[in-house]
Design a protein around this motif. Structure first.
Motif, mmCIF file in Angstrom:
data_model
loop_
_atom_site.group_PDB
_atom_site.id
_atom_site.type_symbol
_atom_site.label_atom_id
_atom_site.label_comp_id
_atom_site.label_asym_id
_atom_site.label_seq_id
_atom_site.Cartn_x
_atom_site.Cartn_y
_atom_site.Cartn_z
ATOM 1 N N ILE A 5 0.845 -1.188 0.000
ATOM 2 C CA ILE A 5 0.000 0.000 0.000
ATOM 3 C C ILE A 5 0.881 1.239 0.000
ATOM 4 N N LYS A 6 0.793 2.016 -1.049
ATOM 5 C CA LYS A 6 1.609 3.221 -1.130
ATOM 6 C C LYS A 6 1.017 4.342 -0.270
ATOM 7 N N LYS A 7 1.891 5.032 0.448
ATOM 8 C CA LYS A 7 1.466 6.179 1.228
ATOM 9 C C LYS A 7 1.212 7.353 0.280
ATOM 10 N N ARG A 8 0.091 8.028 0.494
ATOM 11 C CA ARG A 8 -0.330 9.114 -0.382
ATOM 12 C C ARG A 8 0.158 10.455 0.184
ATOM 13 N N ILE A 9 0.843 11.220 -0.654
ATOM 14 C CA ILE A 9 1.429 12.485 -0.207
ATOM 15 C C ILE A 9 1.015 13.605 -1.152
ATOM 16 N N VAL A 10 0.680 14.773 -0.580
ATOM 17 C CA VAL A 10 0.406 15.951 -1.398
ATOM 18 C C VAL A 10 1.451 17.018 -1.089
ATOM 19 N N ILE A 11 1.704 17.854 -2.067
ATOM 20 C CA ILE A 11 2.722 18.897 -1.973
ATOM 21 C C ILE A 11 2.063 20.266 -2.143
ATOM 22 N N PHE A 12 2.438 21.204 -1.273
ATOM 23 C CA PHE A 12 2.039 22.600 -1.447
ATOM 24 C C PHE A 12 3.327 23.407 -1.601
ATOM 25 N N ASP A 13 3.555 23.979 -2.770
ATOM 26 C CA ASP A 13 4.782 24.730 -3.027
ATOM 27 C C ASP A 13 4.579 25.573 -4.276
ATOM 28 N N ASP A 14 4.903 26.864 -4.191
ATOM 29 C CA ASP A 14 4.675 27.736 -5.337
ATOM 30 C C ASP A 14 5.803 27.654 -6.372
ATOM 31 N N ASP A 15 6.876 26.944 -6.051
ATOM 32 C CA ASP A 15 7.998 26.776 -6.982
ATOM 33 C C ASP A 15 7.737 25.556 -7.870
ATOM 34 N N LYS A 16 7.444 25.806 -9.151
ATOM 35 C CA LYS A 16 7.084 24.715 -10.059
ATOM 36 C C LYS A 16 8.204 23.680 -10.189
ATOM 37 N N THR A 17 9.437 24.146 -10.269
ATOM 38 C CA THR A 17 10.562 23.220 -10.405
ATOM 39 C C THR A 17 10.630 22.282 -9.212
ATOM 40 N N LEU A 57 3.322 17.726 2.495
ATOM 41 C CA LEU A 57 4.599 18.438 2.506
ATOM 42 C C LEU A 57 4.262 19.889 2.203
ATOM 43 N N MET A 58 4.437 20.757 3.206
ATOM 44 C CA MET A 58 3.913 22.118 3.133
ATOM 45 C C MET A 58 5.008 23.175 3.110
ATOM 46 N N ASP A 59 5.022 23.985 2.056
ATOM 47 C CA ASP A 59 5.908 25.140 1.996
ATOM 48 C C ASP A 59 5.325 26.224 2.908
ATOM 49 N N ILE A 60 6.162 27.139 3.389
ATOM 50 C CA ILE A 60 5.663 28.205 4.259
ATOM 51 C C ILE A 60 5.293 29.450 3.463
ATOM 52 N N ASP A 61 6.224 29.942 2.671
ATOM 53 C CA ASP A 61 6.034 31.227 1.993
ATOM 54 C C ASP A 61 5.457 31.036 0.597
ATOM 55 N N MET A 62 4.130 31.154 0.501
ATOM 56 C CA MET A 62 3.441 31.030 -0.788
ATOM 57 C C MET A 62 2.456 32.174 -0.946
ATOM 58 N N VAL A 88 12.840 27.393 3.045
ATOM 59 C CA VAL A 88 14.218 27.883 3.020
ATOM 60 C C VAL A 88 14.499 28.674 4.294
ATOM 61 N N PHE A 89 13.447 28.972 5.062
ATOM 62 C CA PHE A 89 13.606 29.802 6.253
ATOM 63 C C PHE A 89 13.961 28.968 7.481
ATOM 64 N N ASP A 90 14.991 29.410 8.232
ATOM 65 C CA ASP A 90 15.297 28.753 9.495
ATOM 66 C C ASP A 90 15.272 29.754 10.650
ATOM 67 N N ASP A 91 14.511 30.865 10.447
ATOM 68 C CA ASP A 91 14.401 31.848 11.515
ATOM 69 C C ASP A 91 13.412 31.359 12.565
ATOM 70 N N SER A 92 13.632 31.802 13.800
ATOM 71 C CA SER A 92 12.863 31.305 14.939
ATOM 72 C C SER A 92 11.369 31.535 14.789
ATOM 73 N N GLN A 93 10.969 32.709 14.277
ATOM 74 C CA GLN A 93 9.547 33.026 14.202
ATOM 75 C C GLN A 93 8.788 32.015 13.343
ATOM 76 N N ASN A 94 9.322 31.713 12.173
ATOM 77 C CA ASN A 94 8.661 30.738 11.308
ATOM 78 C C ASN A 94 8.625 29.357 11.936
ATOM 79 N N ILE A 95 9.717 28.974 12.588
ATOM 80 C CA ILE A 95 9.784 27.658 13.220
ATOM 81 C C ILE A 95 8.691 27.509 14.261
#
Length: 213
Positions: A5-17, A57-62, A88-95
């Motif tokens: 059974i394959k695990k189903r994953i969705v991606i949210f990211d504004d970078d097409k590449t 899998l969720m991007d933050i800045d979109m 790409v962000f590792d600042d405390s506020q976003n974390i």
């Protein structure tokens, strides 16, 4: 994971590449597949309802729908759905905003493909993947919190909990501790029992807040 059974994953990211690369990476796996890729989290709940994933899998800045707001909305409707932040962000506020939103893990986008897949699989097994640099910031943030109790953790359990907090996978903990993967799982189960938690995310959160490591 069940190989049939394959695990189903969705991606949210504004970078097409990146969306395309992650989609290809996941679809090359025998145990996982990408069932959706979206440019924003503006309709995160609707997207999740339509795709029925096991993980996000969720991007933050979109634009038009940021990942932290999207995560909050997803967790309100699907509290048990795994959401791993990627940014790409590792600042405390976003974390900390991501953690408060209910994220089950926080990985920087510079994480290598092999490491990413390992941490995704770890999350499915109850782990809380967190890039080392992020874990250090979380530890620093809570460094002044009081320590009310030791929870009767043994030195071995404290060492394993510390490695878990630092973002190491079960496999890496086994290697660093010179014990088997099975033994690591047994120790972590005992840690859960002593901390009265049910997941690695909760264990890591408690360890940080109570300065147990």
């Amino acid at each position: 994971m069940d190989n049939n059974i394959k695990k189903r994953i969705v991606i949210f990211d504004d970078d097409k590449t990146r969306r395309d690369s992650l989609t290809m990476l996941l679809n090359m796996c025998s145990d996982m597949e990408c069932v959706g890729a979206f440019v924003s989290a503006a309709d995160a709940v609707g997207n999740v309802k339509a795709t029925r994933p096991d993980m996000v899998l969720m991007d933050i800045d979109m634009p038009q729908g940021d990942g932290i707001t999207g995560t909050k909305q997803i967790k309100e409707h699907f509290p048990d759905l795994l959401v791993i932040m990627q940014t790409v962000f590792d600042d405390s506020q976003n974390i900390f905003e991501a953690i408060k939103a209910g994220a089950n893990g926080y990985l920087l986008k510079r994480t290598s493909p092999d490491k990413l897949l390992e941490q995704v699989r770890e999350a499915f097994q109850g782990g809380a993947p967190m890039t080392g640099a992020v874990a250090i910031k979380v530890l620093d943030f809570f460094r002044e919190e009081p320590v009310p109790t030791s929870y009767d953790l043994t030195e071995k359990e404290k060492n394993i909990l510390k490695l878990l907090v630092e973002g190491h996978s079960y496999k890496m903990i086994a290697a660093k501790s010179a014990i088997s993967y099975f033994t690591v799982c047994n120790h972590i189960k005992k840690i859960y029992d002593k901390l009265h938690v049910n997941s690695a995310t909760e264990a890591v959160s408690m360890a940080i807040k109570q300065r147990l490591v």
